[in-house]
Design an enzyme around this catalytic site. Structure first.
Site, PDB file in Angstrom:
ATOM      1  N   CYS A   2       0.830  -1.186   0.000  1.00 15.66           N
ATOM      2  CA  CYS A   2       0.000   0.000   0.000  1.00 15.66           C
ATOM      3  C   CYS A   2       0.875   1.250   0.000  1.00 15.66           C
ATOM      4  O   CYS A   2       2.093   1.182  -0.081  1.00 15.66           O
ATOM      5  CB  CYS A   2      -0.896   0.022   1.248  1.00 15.66           C
ATOM      6  SG  CYS A   2      -1.783  -1.527   1.515  1.00 15.66           S
ATOM      7  N   SER A  51      -4.788  -4.661  -2.621  1.00 12.34           N
ATOM      8  CA  SER A  51      -5.312  -5.793  -1.842  1.00 12.34           C
ATOM      9  C   SER A  51      -4.546  -7.076  -2.149  1.00 12.34           C
ATOM     10  O   SER A  51      -4.560  -7.547  -3.291  1.00 12.34           O
ATOM     11  CB  SER A  51      -6.803  -5.995  -2.151  1.00 12.34           C
ATOM     12  OG  SER A  51      -7.514  -4.797  -1.953  1.00 12.34           O
ATOM     13  N   ASN A  74       1.961  -0.304   5.480  1.00 18.82           N
ATOM     14  CA  ASN A  74       2.417  -0.660   4.138  1.00 18.82           C
ATOM     15  C   ASN A  74       3.369  -1.837   4.262  1.00 18.82           C
ATOM     16  O   ASN A  74       4.407  -1.726   4.933  1.00 18.82           O
ATOM     17  CB  ASN A  74       3.135   0.535   3.498  1.00 18.82           C
ATOM     18  CG  ASN A  74       3.834   0.161   2.201  1.00 18.82           C
ATOM     19  OD1 ASN A  74       3.397  -0.720   1.472  1.00 18.82           O
ATOM     20  ND2 ASN A  74       4.937   0.835   1.911  1.00 18.82           N
ATOM     21  N   ASP A  99      -3.032  -9.053   8.178  1.00 16.85           N
ATOM     22  CA  ASP A  99      -1.806  -8.946   8.967  1.00 16.85           C
ATOM     23  C   ASP A  99      -1.691  -7.590   9.656  1.00 16.85           C
ATOM     24  O   ASP A  99      -1.047  -7.459  10.696  1.00 16.85           O
ATOM     25  CB  ASP A  99      -0.572  -9.216   8.105  1.00 16.85           C
ATOM     26  CG  ASP A  99      -0.525  -8.405   6.822  1.00 16.85           C
ATOM     27  OD1 ASP A  99      -1.510  -7.717   6.499  1.00 16.85           O
ATOM     28  OD2 ASP A  99       0.503  -8.476   6.119  1.00 16.85           O
TER      29      ASP A  99
END
Length: 634
Positions: A2, A51, A74, A99
């Site tokens: 991310c 995703s 991230n 996670d």
């Protein structure tokens, strides 16, 4: 995988939302699947999602049970499942299977001790709305980037610098001290970036920010040591740990592909992972194209391989965009093929494995001191390593500058590392850089002072344990703290995320590092090859031609580009612009590119390094810092 961005100040909620949207929009390529934010009277945390795990429920930010803690993250945590089970047994309540939530509850349970329990790559922040404290951390090796700045009463952070530029409190100013070291190293070599006041959080560190006070602490560092392990035991342990790491790095709710070159590292990973798709790339038909060997291996071990050949025109046309994605100038030629390789893979998958890390962990670079093909000289050098330190260093210094065959090999293996090794790139010497830049840019940290700080650290740490390590392991340590986070990992992250592609590096794993740091020096580089023990492990899974092949990197035809008129003209026209005089002796620069074009000299790396900087500067300082169009060639 991310992108994160945010800031701490007391703007109105409406202002915070608008600014945060602008910041995260600038890094939307890192996470095109979803947007999320947390905004309150003191903090603004933004998130762009790609995703990979818990596709339906893993959107961020994520909160703890009473919503006093909020996280944006991230990266990927490969051991999140056993940690989740442990936290559930301790009474924590989870609302996702992601996670990210494991990090949040792990921080609640263990505080900063959580960080050394994590196995993975990460950059994250956790905001405590009760105490108004921001906590953040970057992974052990710096696989994921994290930038921060304190300007005009605002603390701001982001996965990429371009997001910070959107904040109204950001003051854009060139860091004049960054240019001269860059000319030698080829990458930004300082903690402070090319943007004055913007810093990189060091690898293996965490921070807290509260009431205007920023505190940074180390939580992890490599602990190299010498052991007396037997070769067979070392090889067994390496292979078992690599296999375990590759399995761990394949945990995902999407397909995981793999990059595949002609070298041992990516080949070893692909042979173990056996993904549905592998990807290769190269230039033309000659020695600059590794994709043919990659396809050959894929056929031999029954893997699907997609490859393509790049044109020189593509490389030059997209080069300004490549430098924009990088955030800071980087003249490593491999940025170019990696950009297009990522583009190729992203057509099919969201996640790929790659081979970064093995050269640093297991000593794969010839610049660690392999400057002869003579097995006799290599064997003699290994024997000389057994002499007392003062004697072998004296022999090494004697060989410095001598012209007999093997002199450089002796010097770089026997003299102290800090006297001959600054890392994997040395483009301009310090004197050459000093002569080329203008007076205003000469006041900068010296190359020697930059590397000495790292050598001092490793020597102090080993002295505390009453240990001594080889000069080779000191070189590895330097690369792990300069070259690896400053160049290799940064370009890997930026070039893949440019195409919304997650890159995973199973050979740069803390469990594998625990093995690598204990490998006896004699099994790192032998008279046979670099990465000797690692290659022995790879030999169990690869044909001989692959596990023995010398390292090539990404071959890029810069030499022929700069001697072809249409590309030479592009570079020279940039060098001839008026603004260049601020930084460089323009006459000397133009002579350099002209003489190289005429074949009188071979200064391709120097020219490319300057060209990379000027291209970057044109985008971020002469321009408005937005993504440039594809460059049109005459």
């Amino acid at each position: 995988m991310c992108g994160i961005a945010g800031f701490i100040n007391d703007f109105s909620m409406e202002e915070k939302h608008a600014i945060l949207t602008d910041m995260t929009d600038r890094i939307a390529h890192r996470g095109p699947d979803a947007y999320g934010e947390h905004v309150d009277e003191h903090a603004a945390l933004g998130f762009r999602r790609l995703s990979i795990i818990d596709l339906a429920g893993g959107d961020q930010p994520i909160y703890n049970e009473d919503k006093s803690l909020c996280i944006t993250f991230n990266g990927e945590i490969y051991n999140y499942q056993p940690l989740r089970e442990e936290l559930l047994a301790l009474g924590h309540t989870f609302r996702t299977h992601a996670d990210t939530e494991v990090i949040l509850h792990g921080y609640e349970q263990w505080g900063t001790h959580l960080l050394n329990r994590l196995r993975g790559m990460f950059a994250f922040v956790i905001w405590n709305s009760k105490t108004h404290e921001l906590f953040g951390a970057r992974d052990h090796f710096g696989i994921k980037p994290f930038y921060y700045a304190q300007m005009n009463g605002t603390f701001m952070y982001a996965s990429e610098i371009k997001a910070l530029l959107a904040h109204p409190h950001f003051e854009k100013e060139l860091n004049k001290k960054a240019l001269k070291p860059y000319l030698t190293f080829q990458y930004p070599a300082l903690r402070e970036t090319f943007f004055k006041g913007v810093f990189k959080l060091p690898e293996g560190h965490y921070f807290t920010y509260k009431d205007g006070q920023l505190d940074i602490h180390e939580y992890y560092d490599e602990a190299f040591e010498e052991t007396r392990q037997k070769l067979d035991d070392v090889v067994d342990t390496i292979d078992a740990t690599v296999q375990d790491s590759v399995r761990a790095h394949q945990i995902a709710d999407v397909e995981v592909g793999s990059f595949l070159s002609s070298g041992v590292d990516s080949s070893y990973v692909a042979a173990l992972a056996r993904p549905e798709h592998t990807y290769s790339i190269g230039f033309g038909q000659g020695s600059y194209n590794e994709s043919h060997q990659a396809q050959e291996l894929a056929g031999m071990i029954h893997l699907n391989n997609t490859s393509r050949e790049l044109t020189d025109e593509e490389a030059f046309s997209y080069f300004p965009q490549i430098q924009w994605y990088m955030d800071e100038p980087d003249s490593n030629p491999s940025c170019v093929p990696l950009f297009f390789l990522s583009q190729l893979a992203a057509k099919d998958v969201k996640c790929v494995l790659s081979g970064e890390g093995a050269d640093e962990l297991f000593a794969g670079y010839i610049d660690y001191g392999v400057h002869t093909r003579s097995k006799a000289i290599k064997k003699a050098t290994h024997l000389l390593q057994m002499l007392p330190e003062s004697t072998r260093q004296a022999i090494g210094r004697f060989a410095k500058g001598k012209t007999f065959h093997g002199a450089m090999h002796l010097y770089e293996n026997l003299a102290p590392a800090r006297e001959n090794f600054i890392g994997q790139a040395r483009v301009f010497t310090c004197d050459e850089a000093d002569a080329l830049v203008t007076d205003e840019y000469r006041d900068a940290p010296s190359v020697q002072s930059i590397v000495d700080a790292v050598y001092d650290r490793v020597e102090a740490k080993t002295a505390q344990k009453s240990q001594k390590i080889s000069e080779l392991k000191k070189k590895q340590y330097l690369d792990l703290h300069q070259w690896m986070p400053g160049d290799i990992l940064l370009k890997a992250d930026k070039m893949t995320m440019a195409h919304s592609l997650e890159l995973r590096v199973p050979l740069l794993d803390k469990e594998l590092m625990a093995v690598a740091q204990k490998v006896p020096t004699r099994y790192l580089i032998s008279e046979e090859n670099t990465k000797y023990a690692f290659r022995k492990a790879a030999a169990r899974h690869l044909p001989e031609a692959w596990y023995k092949r010398e390292k090539l990197g990404f071959p890029v035809p810069i030499r022929q580009w700069l001697r072809e008129e249409k590309f030479y003209t592009v570079v020279r026209s940039l060098f001839a612009q008026d603004f260049v005089r601020e930084f460089f002796d323009q006459d000397a620069l133009l002579k350099m590119v002209d003489d190289n074009f005429a074949g009188k000299t071979d200064d391709r790396r120097k020219i490319w390094t300057v060209y990379s900087f000027l291209t970057w500067y044109s985008i971020y300082f002469l321009g408005d810092g937005t993504k440039p169009d594809v460059q049109k060639l005459a």
